[in-house]
Design an enzyme around this catalytic site. Structure first.
Site, PDB file in Angstrom:
ATOM      1  CG  LEU A 147      -2.394  -0.479   0.869  1.00  0.00           C
ATOM      2  CD1 LEU A 147      -3.089   0.475  -0.101  1.00  0.00           C
ATOM      3  CD2 LEU A 147      -2.442  -1.883   0.291  1.00  0.00           C
ATOM      4  CB  CYS A 148       4.183   2.107   1.388  1.00  0.00           C
ATOM      5  SG  CYS A 148       3.885   1.940   3.162  1.00  0.00           S
ATOM      6  CG  ASP A 149       6.049   1.071  -4.507  1.00  0.00           C
ATOM      7  OD1 ASP A 149       6.110   2.190  -5.041  1.00  0.00           O
ATOM      8  OD2 ASP A 149       6.835   0.142  -4.775  1.00  0.00           O
TER       9      ASP A 149
END
Length: 214
Positions: A147-149
């Site tokens: 989810l970060c990327d």
């Protein structure tokens, strides 16, 4: 009276082993500290859900029209506060908090494989280190294909590169919430001094493609 520069900083909700997500704790600490008189800071907690990100980010960019959006996420592998230079379009196969992942495993159909921030993270990193802050800072070009990327790529795409991503370690490994909040404050203040942000207001669409190997 001059209008303030608007900056949005987001953290993530808990997920998996991260029952307390240090990214959101750090962002709340940053909110308490502020970014100075000239910057209008907004903070937001982002769900660890691909579809929620696809719904939330376009409205965030459109409604607020920020000069910069900084996303903060936790990395169990990180020992330092890590500035991510770019976001990636493909390779999203890990299930989110709703047990969902994109069927195509990518953020944007037909989008570039990789988008780099207009901000030079090496410059930001160097200046933060020179400021004497007692938190270790480093730079990365791989935000981890979760989810970060996914959030970073989506935000870079929507904001023509006027976005940043910062990975923080879990709380106490080794930094406290106060340490992380002060680090975020120093980092975002340095980002706002960069000429790249001044030049993008009237400039052409950015979406600079990375040239590093994956």
């Amino acid at each position: 009276m001059a209008t303030k520069n608007k900056v949005i900083v987001t953290g993530f909700e808990p997920f998996g082993e991260h029952t307390v997500n240090s990214s959101w704790v750090a962002v709340q600490e940053l909110e308490r500290l502020g970014l100075g008189e000239e910057i209008d800071l907004h903070v937001c907690e982002v769900p660890v859900e691909y579809q929620a990100v696809q719904n939330l980010l376009p409205s965030m960019w459109k409604e607020h029209q920020p000069q910069l959006v900084v996303h903060v996420g936790v990395s169990g592998l990180a020992k330092k506060v890590t500035l991510e230079q770019c976001g990636h379009n493909k390779g999203y196969k890990r299930l989110d908090n709703c047990n969902f992942c994109p069927a195509s495993s990518c953020c944007m159909e037909n989008g570039p494989d990789c988008i780099s921030s207009v901000l030079d993270m090496e410059t930001v990193c160097k200046r933060v280190r020179e400021s004497g802050i007692d938190v270790a800072v480093t730079v990365s070009k791989d935000a981890g294909r979760y989810l970060c990327d996914y959030t970073y790529y989506t935000s870079l795409y929507l904001g023509q590169g006027r976005s940043a991503f910062i990975h923080v370690p879990p709380l106490g490994k080794p930094y406290s919430s106060q340490d992380l909040g002060r680090a975020l404050q120093a980092i975002v203040q340095e980002m706002m001094k960069l000429p790249e942000l001044k030049n993008t207001e009237e400039g052409p669409e950015h979406n600079e493609h990375c040239n590093h190997t994956h």
